[in-house]
Design an enzyme around this catalytic site. Structure first.
Site: not given
Length: 171
Positions: A58, A60, A88, A91
């Site tokens: 992701h 992040e 999420c 993360c």
């Protein structure tokens, strides 16, 4: 509650939006992230899960990995992360472990948001680090970028199904 956003905050979020566009060019969900310390960008990233065949890639996490290498430490003290979509749970956990001080996100994630929309891992009593969460910076732009991507993706899937159906009908 959070302080009003500054022009500098907007500048960094606009960079995250540019990075989200890069993710979209690569066929990824358009999410971008920028990590800042003392007014300087330390690292940046965008979603790369599909291309990298890596569920953890992701925006992040990509940014935190680069920042850890750049700073020579996984503890990213006194930093701010700007991200176009609410983190999420995965993360959020990574942000907690890395000790990011401030997380600023654009659009809420109505399905998996872990910074206050669906749940808030940053305020959970088990969290050993408390970050400041600020939401809604350039929210409309961030949301529209995501909505346009998913609308186009649904249209592409529908067209593919229709083409497959037409091919079967011709046989």
């Amino acid at each position: 509650m959070s302080q009003p956003f500054t022009a500098t905050d907007e500048q960094f979020m606009r960079r995250a939006i540019e990075l989200a566009a890069q993710a979209e060019k690569e066929g990824e969900v358009p999410v971008g992230a920028v990590l800042v310390k003392d007014g300087e960008i330390i690292a940046e990233g965008w979603n790369q899960s599909i291309g990298a065949h890596d569920a953890t890639a992701h925006a992040e996490v990509q940014t935190l990995r680069k920042a850890g290498q750049a700073m020579g430490n996984y503890r990213l003290l006194d930093t701010t992360l700007y991200v176009t979509l609410e983190p999420c749970p995965m993360c959020a956990g990574a942000l907690l472990h890395s000790r990011v001080k401030r997380i600023v996100f654009g659009a809420p994630d109505l399905k998996a948001g872990a910074a206050g929309t669906v749940l808030n891992l940053f305020e959970h009593q088990a969290a050993y680090h408390y970050a400041t969460i600020e939401r809604g910076l350039l929210e409309d732009e961030c949301r529209q970028q995501l909505q346009a991507f998913f609308k186009r993706r649904r249209s592409e899937i529908k067209a593919l199904k229709q083409a497959n159906q037409n091919a079967q009908d011709e046989q």
